[in-house]
Design a protein around this motif. Structure first.
Motif, PDB file in Angstrom:
ATOM      1  N   SER A 205       0.831  -1.212   0.000  1.00 55.23           N
ATOM      2  CA  SER A 205       0.000   0.000   0.000  1.00 55.23           C
ATOM      3  C   SER A 205       0.860   1.254   0.000  1.00 55.23           C
ATOM      4  O   SER A 205       0.504   2.261  -0.626  1.00 55.23           O
ATOM      5  CB  SER A 205      -0.939   0.006   1.218  1.00 55.23           C
ATOM      6  N   THR A 206       1.987   1.207   0.688  1.00 59.58           N
ATOM      7  CA  THR A 206       2.896   2.359   0.676  1.00 59.58           C
ATOM      8  C   THR A 206       3.430   2.608  -0.727  1.00 59.58           C
ATOM      9  O   THR A 206       3.511   3.759  -1.179  1.00 59.58           O
ATOM     10  CB  THR A 206       4.065   2.135   1.650  1.00 59.58           C
ATOM     11  N   LEU A 207       3.765   1.547  -1.440  1.00 61.61           N
ATOM     12  CA  LEU A 207       4.243   1.707  -2.812  1.00 61.61           C
ATOM     13  C   LEU A 207       3.177   2.357  -3.683  1.00 61.61           C
ATOM     14  O   LEU A 207       3.471   3.293  -4.448  1.00 61.61           O
ATOM     15  CB  LEU A 207       4.658   0.351  -3.382  1.00 61.61           C
ATOM     16  N   LEU A 208       1.942   1.910  -3.584  1.00 64.31           N
ATOM     17  CA  LEU A 208       0.870   2.515  -4.371  1.00 64.31           C
ATOM     18  C   LEU A 208       0.677   3.977  -3.991  1.00 64.31           C
ATOM     19  O   LEU A 208       0.426   4.822  -4.862  1.00 64.31           O
ATOM     20  CB  LEU A 208      -0.432   1.747  -4.178  1.00 64.31           C
ATOM     21  N   ALA A 209       0.794   4.295  -2.700  1.00 64.81           N
ATOM     22  CA  ALA A 209       0.641   5.679  -2.260  1.00 64.81           C
ATOM     23  C   ALA A 209       1.723   6.576  -2.842  1.00 64.81           C
ATOM     24  O   ALA A 209       1.462   7.738  -3.201  1.00 64.81           O
ATOM     25  CB  ALA A 209       0.648   5.752  -0.738  1.00 64.81           C
ATOM     26  N   VAL A 210       2.935   6.067  -2.963  1.00 64.62           N
ATOM     27  CA  VAL A 210       4.015   6.835  -3.591  1.00 64.62           C
ATOM     28  C   VAL A 210       3.754   6.980  -5.081  1.00 64.62           C
ATOM     29  O   VAL A 210       3.914   8.062  -5.666  1.00 64.62           O
ATOM     30  CB  VAL A 210       5.378   6.165  -3.329  1.00 64.62           C
ATOM     31  N   LEU A 211       3.309   5.917  -5.727  1.00 65.20           N
ATOM     32  CA  LEU A 211       3.082   5.957  -7.168  1.00 65.20           C
ATOM     33  C   LEU A 211       1.992   6.943  -7.554  1.00 65.20           C
ATOM     34  O   LEU A 211       2.058   7.557  -8.627  1.00 65.20           O
ATOM     35  CB  LEU A 211       2.720   4.558  -7.671  1.00 65.20           C
ATOM     36  N   CYS A 212       0.988   7.098  -6.703  1.00 65.90           N
ATOM     37  CA  CYS A 212      -0.094   8.024  -7.049  1.00 65.90           C
ATOM     38  C   CYS A 212       0.144   9.435  -6.519  1.00 65.90           C
ATOM     39  O   CYS A 212      -0.677  10.323  -6.745  1.00 65.90           O
ATOM     40  CB  CYS A 212      -1.436   7.490  -6.564  1.00 65.90           C
ATOM     41  N   GLY A 213       1.249   9.638  -5.809  1.00 65.06           N
ATOM     42  CA  GLY A 213       1.572  10.976  -5.334  1.00 65.06           C
ATOM     43  C   GLY A 213       1.041  11.318  -3.963  1.00 65.06           C
ATOM     44  O   GLY A 213       1.193  12.458  -3.506  1.00 65.06           O
ATOM     45  N   TRP A 214       0.449  10.358  -3.272  1.00 65.66           N
ATOM     46  CA  TRP A 214      -0.035  10.619  -1.917  1.00 65.66           C
ATOM     47  C   TRP A 214       1.096  10.699  -0.910  1.00 65.66           C
ATOM     48  O   TRP A 214       0.971  11.361   0.118  1.00 65.66           O
ATOM     49  CB  TRP A 214      -1.013   9.521  -1.484  1.00 65.66           C
ATOM     50  N   GLU A 215       2.182   9.979  -1.179  1.00 62.46           N
ATOM     51  CA  GLU A 215       3.349   9.991  -0.313  1.00 62.46           C
ATOM     52  C   GLU A 215       4.574  10.367  -1.145  1.00 62.46           C
ATOM     53  O   GLU A 215       4.652  10.059  -2.337  1.00 62.46           O
ATOM     54  CB  GLU A 215       3.593   8.621   0.332  1.00 62.46           C
ATOM     55  N   THR A 216       5.524  11.050  -0.508  1.00 62.12           N
ATOM     56  CA  THR A 216       6.774  11.431  -1.160  1.00 62.12           C
ATOM     57  C   THR A 216       7.881  10.506  -0.668  1.00 62.12           C
ATOM     58  O   THR A 216       8.059  10.339   0.542  1.00 62.12           O
ATOM     59  CB  THR A 216       7.138  12.884  -0.828  1.00 62.12           C
ATOM     60  N   PRO A 217       8.627   9.882  -1.578  1.00 58.84           N
ATOM     61  CA  PRO A 217       9.699   8.988  -1.128  1.00 58.84           C
ATOM     62  C   PRO A 217      10.827   9.761  -0.465  1.00 58.84           C
ATOM     63  O   PRO A 217      11.084  10.925  -0.801  1.00 58.84           O
ATOM     64  CB  PRO A 217      10.161   8.319  -2.423  1.00 58.84           C
ATOM     65  N   ASP A 218      11.496   9.127   0.474  1.00 56.03           N
ATOM     66  CA  ASP A 218      12.659   9.731   1.114  1.00 56.03           C
ATOM     67  C   ASP A 218      13.891   9.651   0.221  1.00 56.03           C
ATOM     68  O   ASP A 218      14.780  10.504   0.286  1.00 56.03           O
ATOM     69  CB  ASP A 218      12.941   9.035   2.455  1.00 56.03           C
ATOM     70  N   GLU A 219      13.949   8.623  -0.599  1.00 56.52           N
ATOM     71  CA  GLU A 219      15.045   8.456  -1.561  1.00 56.52           C
ATOM     72  C   GLU A 219      14.476   7.822  -2.826  1.00 56.52           C
ATOM     73  O   GLU A 219      13.402   7.220  -2.807  1.00 56.52           O
ATOM     74  CB  GLU A 219      16.149   7.552  -0.993  1.00 56.52           C
ATOM     75  N   GLY A 220      15.213   7.950  -3.913  1.00 52.52           N
ATOM     76  CA  GLY A 220      14.830   7.305  -5.152  1.00 52.52           C
ATOM     77  C   GLY A 220      13.985   8.199  -6.032  1.00 52.52           C
ATOM     78  O   GLY A 220      13.705   9.362  -5.712  1.00 52.52           O
ATOM     79  N   ALA A 221      13.552   7.639  -7.159  1.00 53.70           N
ATOM     80  CA  ALA A 221      12.836   8.428  -8.166  1.00 53.70           C
ATOM     81  C   ALA A 221      11.703   7.617  -8.770  1.00 53.70           C
ATOM     82  O   ALA A 221      11.783   6.393  -8.911  1.00 53.70           O
ATOM     83  CB  ALA A 221      13.802   8.855  -9.273  1.00 53.70           C
ATOM     84  N   LEU A 222      10.640   8.336  -9.125  1.00 53.51           N
ATOM     85  CA  LEU A 222       9.512   7.796  -9.873  1.00 53.51           C
ATOM     86  C   LEU A 222       9.452   8.554 -11.192  1.00 53.51           C
ATOM     87  O   LEU A 222       9.443   9.782 -11.209  1.00 53.51           O
ATOM     88  CB  LEU A 222       8.206   7.987  -9.094  1.00 53.51           C
ATOM     89  N   THR A 223       9.392   7.820 -12.298  1.00 57.57           N
ATOM     90  CA  THR A 223       9.375   8.430 -13.619  1.00 57.57           C
ATOM     91  C   THR A 223       8.177   7.920 -14.400  1.00 57.57           C
ATOM     92  O   THR A 223       7.974   6.702 -14.517  1.00 57.57           O
ATOM     93  CB  THR A 223      10.657   8.101 -14.407  1.00 57.57           C
ATOM     94  N   LEU A 224       7.387   8.844 -14.919  1.00 53.54           N
ATOM     95  CA  LEU A 224       6.301   8.494 -15.822  1.00 53.54           C
ATOM     96  C   LEU A 224       6.811   8.602 -17.247  1.00 53.54           C
ATOM     97  O   LEU A 224       7.536   9.544 -17.586  1.00 53.54           O
ATOM     98  CB  LEU A 224       5.114   9.432 -15.612  1.00 53.54           C
ATOM     99  N   ASP A 225       6.435   7.648 -18.093  1.00 47.24           N
ATOM    100  CA  ASP A 225       6.942   7.587 -19.456  1.00 47.24           C
ATOM    101  C   ASP A 225       5.838   7.913 -20.461  1.00 47.24           C
ATOM    102  O   ASP A 225       4.669   8.074 -20.107  1.00 47.24           O
ATOM    103  CB  ASP A 225       7.489   6.179 -19.762  1.00 47.24           C
ATOM    104  N   GLY A 226       6.213   7.965 -21.723  1.00 46.95           N
ATOM    105  CA  GLY A 226       5.249   8.132 -22.806  1.00 46.95           C
ATOM    106  C   GLY A 226       4.513   9.446 -22.727  1.00 46.95           C
ATOM    107  O   GLY A 226       5.115  10.512 -22.527  1.00 46.95           O
TER     108      GLY A 226
END
Length: 219
Positions: A47-68
């Motif tokens: 659930s934490t991963l999904l929350a980061v992916l949708c922008g509800w949570e901000t990761p402390d480290e690392g990056a999320l990249t949307l493509d296309g």
């Protein structure tokens, strides 16, 4: 079409005097047209991963990249046609009917999707309940409404957290068929689930434990 990828995602939470690492260096890529099932025990970080992916949570480290088509955009700035989420808490609006809850993304976007909403309600066995309010529906019915709402605008990215948890087999099959169809139509789909019915429909199964992600179903 759009997919997404993460690199080295870390998310920590304070729990009293302790620090809990919910995500521990998560690398993940979901391509357009791909349906990925994410499995693992409760508390593993799904659930934490999904929350980061949708922008509800901000990761402390690392990056999320949307493509296309979504390249360069932030998840929290996207609308329901770009990224849709089915949360465990469902998030239905109490003073809207079930039909109006399904239609909410279209109204926010200023488009008419009454016909599609009717099709989704009928397909999920909810047409006769369209005028009821959430408190007048069972938890399983409410969950199907939340899935219909997420699918309404045919999102490019679909995230779902245990969307069949309150369904019998027949209703779970219908929901998963609809999710599979969204992937077949080009969406990037990530579904956190304990449901082996979902594993069978997915292109890949990933396992999460203690915030770490590995390929394949748990043994």
């Amino acid at each position: 079409m759009s997919g997404f990828r993460t690199t080295g995602l870390v998310k920590r939470f304070a729990r009293g005097v302790e620090t809990v690492t919910a995500l521990d260096g998560v690398d993940l890529a979901v391509a357009p047209g791909e349906f990925v099932a994410l499995v693992g025990p409760s508390g593993s970080g799904k659930s934490t991963l999904l929350a980061v992916l949708c922008g509800w949570e901000t990761p402390d480290e690392g990056a999320l990249t949307l493509d296309g088509d979504l390249a360069g955009r932030r998840p929290d700035a996207l609308g329901w046609a770009e990224l849709a989420l089915v949360p465990q808490a469902l998030g239905l609006v109490a003073d809207l009917s079930l039909a109006d809850n399904v239609l909410l993304p279209a109204r926010l976007r200023g488009v008419d999707e009454h016909d599609r909403a009717g099709e989704l309600l009928a397909g999920f066995g909810l047409a006769h309940l369209a005028d009821r309010y959430p408190h007048q529906a069972s938890l399983g019915e409410q969950q199907r409404v939340a899935v219909a709402r997420a699918l309404l605008l045919r999102p490019a990215v679909l995230l779902a957290d245990e969307p069949t948890a309150h369904q019998d087999r027949g209703h779970a099959d219908r929901l998963l068929d609809a999710v599979r169809q969204r992937a077949d139509d080009g969406a990037a789909v990530l579904l956190a689930t304990h449901d082996e019915l979902a594993w069978a429909r997915a292109d890949r199964v990933l396992s999460m434990r203690d915030g770490r992600l590995t390929e394949g179903a748990p043994s």
